[in-house]
Design a protein around this motif. Structure first.
Motif, PDB file in Angstrom:
ATOM      1  N   LEU A 188      13.827   9.299   3.960  1.00 30.03           N
ATOM      2  CA  LEU A 188      13.550   7.865   3.842  1.00 30.03           C
ATOM      3  C   LEU A 188      12.263   7.506   4.571  1.00 30.03           C
ATOM      4  CD1 LEU A 188      14.501   5.087   2.859  1.00 30.03           C
ATOM      5  CD2 LEU A 188      15.813   4.886   4.983  1.00 30.03           C
ATOM      6  N   ASP A 189      12.030   8.113   5.742  1.00 29.00           N
ATOM      7  CA  ASP A 189      10.779   7.917   6.467  1.00 29.00           C
ATOM      8  C   ASP A 189       9.580   8.263   5.595  1.00 29.00           C
ATOM      9  OD1 ASP A 189      11.621   6.894   8.817  1.00 29.00           O
ATOM     10  OD2 ASP A 189      11.370   8.704  10.006  1.00 29.00           O
ATOM     11  N   ARG A 190       9.669   9.394   4.905  1.00 25.95           N
ATOM     12  CA  ARG A 190       8.542   9.844   4.080  1.00 25.95           C
ATOM     13  C   ARG A 190       8.308   8.923   2.898  1.00 25.95           C
ATOM     14  NH1 ARG A 190      10.059  16.345   4.160  1.00 25.95           N
ATOM     15  NH2 ARG A 190       9.746  16.624   6.412  1.00 25.95           N
ATOM     16  N   VAL A 191       9.386   8.432   2.308  1.00 27.12           N
ATOM     17  CA  VAL A 191       9.236   7.478   1.208  1.00 27.12           C
ATOM     18  C   VAL A 191       8.569   6.195   1.708  1.00 27.12           C
ATOM     19  CG1 VAL A 191      10.511   5.964  -0.370  1.00 27.12           C
ATOM     20  CG2 VAL A 191      11.129   8.379  -0.186  1.00 27.12           C
ATOM     21  N   ASN A 192       9.027   5.688   2.856  1.00 23.61           N
ATOM     22  CA  ASN A 192       8.425   4.478   3.436  1.00 23.61           C
ATOM     23  C   ASN A 192       6.960   4.695   3.767  1.00 23.61           C
ATOM     24  OD1 ASN A 192      10.733   2.970   3.246  1.00 23.61           O
ATOM     25  ND2 ASN A 192      11.406   3.343   5.328  1.00 23.61           N
ATOM     26  N   HIS A 193       6.646   5.898   4.256  1.00 26.39           N
ATOM     27  CA  HIS A 193       5.258   6.224   4.593  1.00 26.39           C
ATOM     28  C   HIS A 193       4.385   6.190   3.345  1.00 26.39           C
ATOM     29  CE1 HIS A 193       2.023   7.881   6.998  1.00 26.39           C
ATOM     30  NE2 HIS A 193       1.832   8.827   6.103  1.00 26.39           N
ATOM     31  N   SER A 194       4.883   6.734   2.244  1.00 27.61           N
ATOM     32  CA  SER A 194       4.129   6.720   0.988  1.00 27.61           C
ATOM     33  C   SER A 194       3.897   5.289   0.513  1.00 27.61           C
ATOM     34  CB  SER A 194       4.879   7.506  -0.091  1.00 27.61           C
ATOM     35  OG  SER A 194       4.891   8.881   0.205  1.00 27.61           O
ATOM     36  N   ILE A 195       4.936   4.459   0.591  1.00 24.43           N
ATOM     37  CA  ILE A 195       4.803   3.057   0.179  1.00 24.43           C
ATOM     38  C   ILE A 195       3.765   2.355   1.044  1.00 24.43           C
ATOM     39  CG2 ILE A 195       6.004   0.842   0.022  1.00 24.43           C
ATOM     40  CD1 ILE A 195       8.580   2.445  -0.562  1.00 24.43           C
ATOM     41  N   TYR A 196       3.855   2.572   2.356  1.00 24.25           N
ATOM     42  CA  TYR A 196       2.928   1.933   3.303  1.00 24.25           C
ATOM     43  C   TYR A 196       1.484   2.340   3.009  1.00 24.25           C
ATOM     44  CZ  TYR A 196       0.819   0.684   7.810  1.00 24.25           C
ATOM     45  OH  TYR A 196       0.019   0.158   8.792  1.00 24.25           O
ATOM     46  N   GLU A 197       1.256   3.631   2.808  1.00 22.96           N
ATOM     47  CA  GLU A 197      -0.100   4.118   2.533  1.00 22.96           C
ATOM     48  C   GLU A 197      -0.636   3.573   1.214  1.00 22.96           C
ATOM     49  OE1 GLU A 197      -1.007   8.376   4.656  1.00 22.96           O
ATOM     50  OE2 GLU A 197      -0.057   8.413   2.686  1.00 22.96           O
ATOM     51  N   ASN A 198       0.200   3.558   0.194  1.00 23.33           N
ATOM     52  CA  ASN A 198      -0.252   3.111  -1.127  1.00 23.33           C
ATOM     53  C   ASN A 198      -0.562   1.622  -1.157  1.00 23.33           C
ATOM     54  OD1 ASN A 198       0.042   5.150  -3.680  1.00 23.33           O
ATOM     55  ND2 ASN A 198       1.261   5.824  -1.942  1.00 23.33           N
ATOM     56  N   LEU A 199       0.238   0.819  -0.458  1.00 25.84           N
ATOM     57  CA  LEU A 199      -0.036  -0.609  -0.410  1.00 25.84           C
ATOM     58  C   LEU A 199      -1.318  -0.897   0.363  1.00 25.84           C
ATOM     59  CD1 LEU A 199       3.544  -2.083   0.175  1.00 25.84           C
ATOM     60  CD2 LEU A 199       2.205  -2.120  -1.934  1.00 25.84           C
ATOM     61  N   ALA A 200      -1.523  -0.138   1.457  1.00 23.65           N
ATOM     62  CA  ALA A 200      -2.731  -0.344   2.274  1.00 23.65           C
ATOM     63  C   ALA A 200      -3.989   0.107   1.536  1.00 23.65           C
ATOM     64  CB  ALA A 200      -2.591   0.404   3.595  1.00 23.65           C
ATOM     65  N   GLY A 201      -3.871   1.168   0.737  1.00 24.95           N
ATOM     66  CA  GLY A 201      -5.045   1.731   0.051  1.00 24.95           C
ATOM     67  C   GLY A 201      -5.064   1.461  -1.430  1.00 24.95           C
ATOM     68  N   MET A 202      -4.471   0.342  -1.863  1.00 22.35           N
ATOM     69  CA  MET A 202      -4.340   0.053  -3.293  1.00 22.35           C
ATOM     70  C   MET A 202      -5.701  -0.018  -3.992  1.00 22.35           C
ATOM     71  SD  MET A 202      -2.197  -3.033  -5.070  1.00 22.35           S
ATOM     72  CE  MET A 202      -0.712  -2.530  -4.178  1.00 22.35           C
ATOM     73  N   LYS A 203      -6.661  -0.692  -3.374  1.00 20.10           N
ATOM     74  CA  LYS A 203      -7.984  -0.823  -3.990  1.00 20.10           C
ATOM     75  C   LYS A 203      -8.669   0.538  -4.127  1.00 20.10           C
ATOM     76  CE  LYS A 203      -9.112  -5.598  -2.744  1.00 20.10           C
ATOM     77  NZ  LYS A 203     -10.066  -6.473  -2.015  1.00 20.10           N
ATOM     78  N   LEU A 204      -8.559   1.345  -3.093  1.00 25.78           N
ATOM     79  CA  LEU A 204      -9.185   2.666  -3.121  1.00 25.78           C
ATOM     80  C   LEU A 204      -8.555   3.537  -4.208  1.00 25.78           C
ATOM     81  CD1 LEU A 204     -11.254   4.487  -1.652  1.00 25.78           C
ATOM     82  CD2 LEU A 204      -9.366   5.324  -0.258  1.00 25.78           C
ATOM     83  N   ILE A 205      -7.242   3.456  -4.337  1.00 20.41           N
ATOM     84  CA  ILE A 205      -6.534   4.234  -5.365  1.00 20.41           C
ATOM     85  C   ILE A 205      -7.012   3.833  -6.754  1.00 20.41           C
ATOM     86  CG2 ILE A 205      -4.265   4.636  -6.418  1.00 20.41           C
ATOM     87  CD1 ILE A 205      -3.082   4.304  -3.570  1.00 20.41           C
ATOM     88  N   LYS A 206      -7.175   2.536  -6.981  1.00 21.69           N
ATOM     89  CA  LYS A 206      -7.663   2.067  -8.279  1.00 21.69           C
ATOM     90  C   LYS A 206      -9.107   2.484  -8.512  1.00 21.69           C
ATOM     91  CE  LYS A 206      -4.615  -1.952  -8.652  1.00 21.69           C
ATOM     92  NZ  LYS A 206      -4.536  -3.442  -8.698  1.00 21.69           N
ATOM     93  N   ALA A 207      -9.928   2.369  -7.458  1.00 25.81           N
ATOM     94  CA  ALA A 207     -11.348   2.705  -7.605  1.00 25.81           C
ATOM     95  C   ALA A 207     -11.553   4.175  -7.957  1.00 25.81           C
ATOM     96  CB  ALA A 207     -12.099   2.363  -6.318  1.00 25.81           C
ATOM     97  N   PHE A 208     -10.714   5.050  -7.415  1.00 25.75           N
ATOM     98  CA  PHE A 208     -10.838   6.485  -7.667  1.00 25.75           C
ATOM     99  C   PHE A 208      -9.931   6.960  -8.809  1.00 25.75           C
ATOM    100  CE2 PHE A 208     -13.052   6.363  -3.720  1.00 25.75           C
ATOM    101  CZ  PHE A 208     -13.838   7.507  -3.670  1.00 25.75           C
ATOM    102  N   VAL A 209      -9.279   6.015  -9.467  1.00 27.52           N
ATOM    103  CA  VAL A 209      -8.389   6.313 -10.591  1.00 27.52           C
ATOM    104  C   VAL A 209      -7.383   7.407 -10.192  1.00 27.52           C
ATOM    105  CG1 VAL A 209      -8.294   6.647 -13.084  1.00 27.52           C
ATOM    106  CG2 VAL A 209     -10.412   5.872 -12.032  1.00 27.52           C
ATOM    107  N   ARG A 210      -6.715   7.162  -9.056  1.00 26.98           N
ATOM    108  CA  ARG A 210      -5.763   8.155  -8.533  1.00 26.98           C
ATOM    109  C   ARG A 210      -4.324   7.637  -8.617  1.00 26.98           C
ATOM    110  NH1 ARG A 210      -7.011  13.225  -7.964  1.00 26.98           N
ATOM    111  NH2 ARG A 210      -5.954  13.495  -5.964  1.00 26.98           N
ATOM    112  N   SER A 211      -4.098   6.648  -9.446  1.00 25.51           N
ATOM    113  CA  SER A 211      -2.756   6.067  -9.547  1.00 25.51           C
ATOM    114  C   SER A 211      -1.721   7.097  -9.984  1.00 25.51           C
ATOM    115  CB  SER A 211      -2.759   4.889 -10.533  1.00 25.51           C
ATOM    116  OG  SER A 211      -3.601   3.864 -10.076  1.00 25.51           O
ATOM    117  N   SER A 212      -2.099   7.910 -10.980  1.00 26.08           N
ATOM    118  CA  SER A 212      -1.160   8.925 -11.487  1.00 26.08           C
ATOM    119  C   SER A 212      -0.818   9.943 -10.417  1.00 26.08           C
ATOM    120  CB  SER A 212      -1.750   9.631 -12.703  1.00 26.08           C
ATOM    121  OG  SER A 212      -1.962   8.722 -13.755  1.00 26.08           O
ATOM    122  N   HIS A 213      -1.842  10.358  -9.658  1.00 21.29           N
ATOM    123  CA  HIS A 213      -1.624  11.343  -8.592  1.00 21.29           C
ATOM    124  C   HIS A 213      -0.679  10.789  -7.536  1.00 21.29           C
ATOM    125  CE1 HIS A 213      -2.468  14.328  -5.487  1.00 21.29           C
ATOM    126  NE2 HIS A 213      -2.685  13.320  -4.654  1.00 21.29           N
TER     127      HIS A 213
END
Length: 579
Positions: A188-213
């Protein structure tokens, strides 16, 4: 574990009342089958209506009292569990604010979120169950067996044989379940960590087209959580069918042996009915016990994680202010300062020795990783130096009360943090009792007045989450105003003007000159550094050169290259000089 229990013992009166009411319910449940046996043998079999009414009335009255006791018990159990959860969350949240950088490194943000929400909720639920049914279930099992033996030991011998075996099985399940649910909490910690990172870096993920990854990465962790949770629940859910099988078999045997004993005169009908009643209640208690084991297995895993944070020793006492705030600029002396991050293989800073006079402005230059930010964070003790000593205002930094020290400092970090509040609230976050005049003065010095005037609600304009609705320069200036509003004795600016244009930056630096403070400014702009009283050049954690702009331009090849690359607009040369 004693620290965890101390949160419960604060409500010892409510705990005592809940336990007393639970014991009354238990006694009622153990006595009712005896009354039933009396009513059958002395009333129904003997066809005496008065006896039936007598024992039936007692059973009805006792059942009503038990019902009232159960409601009151639920109230007190909820009172203790909810208040304990409230106190525990408050304490852990406050404690997390006082963790040193080294201690905080051991608890990630996602882990702390899980601790303060899911883990505390597990403890809260377990406390409620403990006071409502957890103690009642095992006592009912033990008491039911004892009472059945007192009614008729030969018929009840079947219970004496099978119940201990079931209890040993349940204890084994408890130990195994705790290990499995501990693994679930880690997942559960790891899932929360992934959610936290993705929400914080949402713009970067979109800019690098890394959503699928990132989606695949999250799905992998989410699937692991689901798999481990199913595995744990499947094991725990196996207990109930097995318990029902054994107990139903025991009841059938009791009925068969009871019929034989009735025919031979070794038992009465009421006694057999009472023993079957006890067996039924024990079966229900074992069902509850299996639910308790499921909850307790989770709670045990959560308690272990909470105790890790509770056992961390933090310097809370020294955070209470003990002296009036300092209102003058303070000198800073550094004597052979060394610093190494936990688990790092080499020092971030090595033998930094320098004297900074009160009111001086020091510009700190250096390549990425040279130790500029690390040095700044030693001043407010966000980290502690591992070698040497820092003296502020004539006192060793460790002699300062921690709150007093930090109240004298205005700190603007490299990564700006804004809160989802108004512009005014973000500025006054630096000084709670600030007046509107002070807010305006800080905003004016930070070159924010025109920007705020152009906003729809002025100072009452609400900043979006993490300041996403603002430009980088606006966020930096709000952060600078937040530091200036407290009129600091020491001002730390960690590359805090990088997003400002030359004109705005010059006006800001001119405004800072009116503040009575010692300023340490990390920058990569020569135009900024040349206005400082002293310029430091760091390289690989060492202070290699100091001096004014003119002195360094004459003596430092590094500074010459940096100056020439910026003044001539040679972008490639600028990159080379920095890296």
């Amino acid at each position: 574990m004693n620290k965890l229990l101390s949160f419960v013992t604060r409500y010892r009166l409510s705990v005592g009342l809940a336990l007393a009411l639970m014991m009354f319910e238990l006694v009622a449940e153990l006595v009712l089958p005896l009354f039933l046996a009396k009513m059958i043998d002395e009333g129904i079999v003997a066809q005496d209506l008065s006896v039936v009414l007598k024992w039936g009335g007692l059973m009805l009255g006792l059942s009503c009292l038990s019902f009232i006791a159960g409601i009151a018990n639920s109230f007190y159990a909820a009172h203790v569990s909810q208040n304990t959860g409230y106190d525990l969350r408050n304490f852990l949240y406050r404690k997390s604010q006082f963790l040193s950088a080294e201690q905080a490194h051991a608890f990630s943000s996602s882990s702390l979120i899980t601790l303060l929400t899911n883990d505390v909720l597990q403890i809260q639920t377990t406390i409620f169950m403990s006071l409502r049914i957890m103690l009642r279930a095992p006592l009912l099992i033990i008491g039911g067996v004892v009472m059945a033996l007192l009614v008729n030991s030969r018929v009840a011998l079947i219970l004496l044989i099978c119940i201990p075996l079931l209890v040993f099985f349940l204890v084994w399940m408890l130990k195994k379940g705790a290990r499995l649910f501990s693994q679930v909490q880690m997942r559960l910690d790891r899932v929360n960590h992934s959610i936290y990172e993705n929400l914080a870096g949402m713009k970067l993920i979109k800019a690098f087209v890394r959503s699928s990854h990132e989606e695949k990465r999250f799905s992998t962790r989410n699937e692991a959580l689901m798999t481990d949770t199913i595995r744990a629940l499947r094991l725990m859910e196996m207990t109930m069918p097995l318990l029902l099988l054994v107990m139903n078999s025991a009841i059938l045997l009791i009925l068969w042996f009871g019929t034989v004993h009735i025919q031979t005169g070794g038992a009465q009908i009421g006694e057999v009915v009472a023993i079957v009643n006890y067996a039924t209640r024990i079966a229900s208690a074992l069902h509850v016990f299996s639910m308790i084991i499921l909850a307790f297995s989770r709670a045990r895993a959560s308690a272990g994680r909470l105790v890790e944070l509770l056992d961390v020793e933090v310097d809370v006492e020294r955070n209470s202010s003990s002296s009036p705030p300092v209102t003058r600029a303070l000198p800073i002396q550094c004597k052979e300062i060394g610093f190494r991050y936990p688990a790092a293989s080499c020092n971030a800073l090595t033998e930094i020795t320098a004297d900074i006079k009160a009111g001086e402005t020091i510009a700190i230059l250096g390549a990425t990783g040279s130790g500029k930010t690390s040095f700044l964070q030693l001043i407010p003790r966000l980290h502690d130096a591992t070698a040497g000593e820092i003296i502020i205002g004539g006192r060793h930094i460790r002699e300062w009360n921690l709150k007093d020290l930090r109240m004298t400092i205005g700190y603007v970090p490299q990564d700006v943090t804004l809160f989802s509040r108004t512009i005014k609230e973000n500025i006054t976050w630096g000084k709670q009792a600030a007046t509107m005049d002070e807010v305006h003065a800080a905003a004016e010095a930070a070159q924010l007045v025109e920007t705020i005037a152009a906003m729809p609600d002025g100072y009452e304009t609400v900043v979006a989450q993490r300041g996403v609705s603002l430009s980088g320069g606006q966020k930096q200036r709000i952060s600078i105003a937040r530091a200036l509003i407290r009129r600091p004795s020491i001002l730390l600016l960690d590359d805090s003007t990088s997003a400002l244009d030359t004109k705005t930056e010059a006006a800001l630096l001119h405004a800072l000159a009116s503040y009575s403070c010692t300023t340490l400014l990390v920058t990569q702009k020569v135009s900024t550094a040349r206005q400082a009283d002293q310029i430091w050049i760091l390289e690989d954690g060492q202070l290699i050169e100091t001096g004014t702009h003119d002195q360094l331009y004459e003596a430092s090849s590094y500074y010459q290259r940096l100056y020439q690359s910026q003044t001539k607009g040679d972008a490639f040369g600028h990159v080379q000089s920095l890296y």
